[in-house]
Design an enzyme around this catalytic site. Structure first.
Site, PDB file in Angstrom:
ATOM      1  N   VAL A   1      -2.937   2.010  -3.966  1.00 21.40           N
ATOM      2  CA  VAL A   1      -3.673   2.280  -2.539  1.00 21.40           C
ATOM      3  C   VAL A   1      -3.619   0.892  -1.663  1.00 21.40           C
ATOM      4  O   VAL A   1      -3.564   1.211  -0.509  1.00 21.40           O
ATOM      5  CB  VAL A   1      -5.139   2.443  -3.246  1.00 21.40           C
ATOM      6  CG1 VAL A   1      -6.281   2.549  -1.809  1.00 21.40           C
ATOM      7  CG2 VAL A   1      -5.328   3.711  -3.804  1.00 21.40           C
TER       8      VAL A   1
ATOM      9  N   ILE B   1      -1.291  -1.366  -1.461  1.00 18.16           N
ATOM     10  CA  ILE B   1       0.026  -1.602  -0.999  1.00 18.16           C
ATOM     11  C   ILE B   1       0.509  -0.335   0.112  1.00 18.16           C
ATOM     12  O   ILE B   1       1.156  -0.757   0.882  1.00 18.16           O
ATOM     13  CB  ILE B   1       1.090  -1.551  -2.299  1.00 18.16           C
ATOM     14  CG1 ILE B   1       0.897  -2.938  -2.993  1.00 18.16           C
ATOM     15  CG2 ILE B   1       2.453  -1.286  -1.593  1.00 18.16           C
ATOM     16  CD1 ILE B   1       1.812  -2.792  -4.290  1.00 18.16           C
ATOM     17  N   TRP B   2       0.094   0.825  -0.374  1.00 20.50           N
ATOM     18  CA  TRP B   2       0.072   1.928   0.331  1.00 20.50           C
ATOM     19  C   TRP B   2      -0.340   1.734   1.833  1.00 20.50           C
ATOM     20  O   TRP B   2       0.142   2.133   2.844  1.00 20.50           O
ATOM     21  CB  TRP B   2      -0.228   3.215  -0.298  1.00 20.50           C
ATOM     22  CG  TRP B   2      -0.211   4.258   0.563  1.00 20.50           C
ATOM     23  CD1 TRP B   2       1.073   5.281   0.573  1.00 20.50           C
ATOM     24  CD2 TRP B   2      -0.959   5.192   1.529  1.00 20.50           C
ATOM     25  NE1 TRP B   2       0.896   6.375   1.464  1.00 20.50           N
ATOM     26  CE2 TRP B   2      -0.664   6.201   1.931  1.00 20.50           C
ATOM     27  CE3 TRP B   2      -2.355   4.908   1.827  1.00 20.50           C
ATOM     28  CZ2 TRP B   2      -1.276   7.167   2.764  1.00 20.50           C
ATOM     29  CZ3 TRP B   2      -3.121   5.577   2.843  1.00 20.50           C
ATOM     30  CH2 TRP B   2      -2.354   6.818   3.397  1.00 20.50           C
ATOM     31  N   HIS B   3      -1.399   1.119   1.916  1.00 21.35           N
ATOM     32  CA  HIS B   3      -2.089   0.714   2.990  1.00 21.35           C
ATOM     33  C   HIS B   3      -1.459  -0.061   4.195  1.00 21.35           C
ATOM     34  O   HIS B   3      -1.226  -0.044   5.203  1.00 21.35           O
ATOM     35  CB  HIS B   3      -3.784   0.449   2.930  1.00 21.35           C
ATOM     36  CG  HIS B   3      -4.490   1.403   2.741  1.00 21.35           C
ATOM     37  ND1 HIS B   3      -4.971   2.066   1.530  1.00 21.35           N
ATOM     38  CD2 HIS B   3      -5.191   2.109   3.724  1.00 21.35           C
ATOM     39  CE1 HIS B   3      -5.718   2.904   1.780  1.00 21.35           C
ATOM     40  NE2 HIS B   3      -6.286   3.002   2.997  1.00 21.35           N
ATOM     41  N   ASP B   4      -1.073  -1.199   3.384  1.00 15.62           N
ATOM     42  CA  ASP B   4      -0.286  -2.215   3.944  1.00 15.62           C
ATOM     43  C   ASP B   4       0.330  -3.335   2.975  1.00 15.62           C
ATOM     44  O   ASP B   4      -0.470  -3.525   2.161  1.00 15.62           O
ATOM     45  CB  ASP B   4      -1.019  -3.009   5.186  1.00 15.62           C
ATOM     46  CG  ASP B   4      -0.429  -3.672   6.022  1.00 15.62           C
ATOM     47  OD1 ASP B   4       0.953  -3.659   6.043  1.00 15.62           O
ATOM     48  OD2 ASP B   4      -1.112  -3.978   7.172  1.00 15.62           O
TER      49      ASP B   4
END
Length: 560
Positions: free
Chosen positions: A443, A445-448
């Site tokens: 979550v 890493i997926w965001h930024d």
């Protein structure tokens, strides 16, 4: 008359008004089982809850006033953030339009409304005129035109990832190796885009050509990645089940519920390139979701439209709720300049109460800036005949459990995570904490690609552990009269931990959070505020408990 008005008000803000999936179960046995879990009498008319009502009447307006005092012209720090404010349209006030994400949406709102009208009108005109047999054919053509308009030549960068993922899923013979390859490359795209999103092709027409209305193609790619993974993993699951690969199978594709649609018995032939592109570029949900799985999208598109998309009264209520949220957001941005304060760290000399309200209303703005686009895009999808899950089913302030909070926040993403990561790893079994660590790492890493967010993800898992352990320890006492109050104390601790984690990750950052913690526990006014605010949170938790109980009395248990 007053009772009728109150019932209409409560109905307007009810869960089922947002999403038919949240309505009481049609299964009478299941509904009665939910109702039996709670007492028949509500507590709203008791002396205890009348006292809680008085506390709400005092504390909530005080919270708004404090946030305004900490961020308005009367505050000594105003000159430090005034340059971030713009001319507003409400009562001659300035507006805090300094949040980049919401500014993009707010400044392009009318253009989006025009696109909604154009898209829905073209489908209704062209489908009968051209005799288009399947919805996905229209979605395929319109999606390609839209993505070229949105990203121009940068669409080629997206296409490279799209083709690679498709090839890995389709042409690696081993199912297990294909799943691993899809995941490894899928996660790698986040790092590739972060470092090489502007790498030149070496072809002038591409490198210097039209880059689209939205040149930062990578900002919205993360949602495309979820759809690429959904298609690949749904296909590989179908392939693993060894269903005969032809479109003439005798399939039961009558009405399927929300859970059944995740594993809809679609013919293997539906997992083709045209449907893949149509799904990836489905315009109403392309920019930011909500997320709908490939199986669900194909089922609703080509087999069985949901009854909810023909419930025009519910769609109208959903639209009115969207307008209400937009006006709430505009009010906050015109009267509380907390985003600008956070950006400039202009909280010198503010009290712990003021700093905490700067952080809290920042979190509310984050909630609203995500909720409003998601609801607009879901409303667009409903008008177009596809019903994706609702993303935000609780007000951000109506949460007392970290576990429940993540089920209600970005709900379609949560459902995606559960289906494709949490359950395949083993779910809430023996390695629940380890699985949660994997989930929140993805979550973050997926965001930024940012260490601060990765640390936030791990911090969330750490904060989940006390709740999990406390639930396991005290669940056997749930029939005792004092259990509700014990849960209230636990809820206060939970809320504080959730606030600190999110203030650190999204609002105040390290410096602001450390100042707040220092003032809370090392100053007299801070300790006084901590005690009083904890009492207010205890009252709020009891009200939240009763709201959940009221839902259960109607046969609704969404576990969040």
């Amino acid at each position: 008359m007053a009772t009728i008005a109150l019932n209409h008000f409560l109905s307007f803000f009810s869960l089922e008004a947002l999403d038919g999936r949240l309505a009481p179960s049609e299964n009478q046995l299941k509904r009665q089982a939910i109702i039996k879990k709670v007492g028949p009498q509500s507590r709203w008319s008791t002396l205890e809850f009348k006292f809680y009502g008085i506390v709400f009447a005092i504390v909530v307006p005080l919270m708004f006033k404090t946030a305004m005092d900490a961020s308005n012209e009367t505050n000594a720090n105003y000159t430090r953030f005034a340059h971030l404010l713009s001319n507003g349209w409400l009562f001659g006030r300035k507006v805090d339009n300094s949040d980049q994400q919401y500014r993009f949406f707010r400044d392009n709102f009318l253009m989006l409304c025009g696109l909604i009208v154009a898209h829905c009108s073209l489908r209704r005109i062209l489908t009968p005129l051209l005799g288009i047999p399947k919805r996905t054919y229209f979605d395929f053509v319109f999606g390609i035109v839209f993505i070229i308009g949105a990203h121009g030549t940068n669409s080629l960068r997206i296409l490279i990832h799209v083709l690679i993922i498709y090839g890995l899923a389709k042409y690696i013979p081993s199912n297990k190796i294909a799943v691993i390859a899809v995941w490894v490359y899928g996660i790698s795209t986040l790092f590739i885009n972060d470092n090489f999103r502007t790498v030149k092709f070496g072809i002038s027409a591409i490198d210097n050509g039209f880059s689209g209305i939205i040149s930062r193609w990578d900002v919205f790619f993360n949602f495309t990645l979820l759809r690429m993974l959904s298609f690949s993993l749904d296909y590989l699951e179908k392939k693993r089940l060894k269903t005969p690969p032809n479109d003439k199978e005798i399939l039961d594709l009558s009405y399927l519920d929300d859970r059944q649609r995740l594993e809809a018995p679609l013919p293997l032939g539906e997992y083709n390139f045209l449907n893949y592109i149509a799904y990836l570029t489905y315009t109403p949900l392309f920019i930011a979701g909500p997320i709908i799985t490939f199986n669900d999208y194909i089922y609703q598109s080509n087999y069985q439209p949901l009854a909810s998309v023909k419930n025009y009264k519910r769609t109208l209520i959903y639209f009115l709720r969207l307008l209400f949220c937009i006006f709430v957001m505009e009010f906050i941005l015109h009267f509380m300049y907390v985003v600008a304060v956070s950006k400039t760290k202009a909280w010198y000399g503010d009290s712990p109460f003021q700093i905490s309200m700067i952080g809290m209303f920042n979190l509310n703005i984050i909630w609203l800036k995500l909720l409003i686009p998601w609801r607009l895009f879901r409303f667009w999808s409903l008008l177009d005949g596809i019903d994706p899950p609702e993303n935000m089913i609780r007000c951000m302030d109506n949460n007392f459990s970290a576990l429940a909070f993540w089920r209600a926040w970005h709900r379609s993403y949560n459902k995606w995570i559960v289906r494709y990561i949490y359950v395949p790893l083993g779910g809430g079994g023996k390695y629940r904490i380890v699985n949660s660590l994997f989930v929140f790492s993805f979550v973050a890493i997926w965001h930024d690609i940012e260490l601060k967010l990765l640390m936030w993800g791990w911090l969330v898992v750490v904060f989940l552990m006390p709740e999990i352990l406390a639930t396991m320890t005290f669940k056997r006492f749930e029939e005792e009269w004092w259990f509700r109050y014990l849960c209230g104390f636990g809820a206060v601790i939970n809320i504080w931990m959730m606030m600190i984690a999110n203030l650190f990750g999204f609002c105040l950052g390290k410096d602001g959070t450390l100042i707040l913690l220092h003032d809370l526990f090392k100053t007299y006014s801070g300790i006084q505020f901590f005690i009083l605010s904890s009492g207010a949170l205890f009252v709020a938790s009891q009200v939240m408990f009763e709201l959940r109980e009221s839902e259960k009395r109607r046969g609704i248990d969404v576990k969040c």
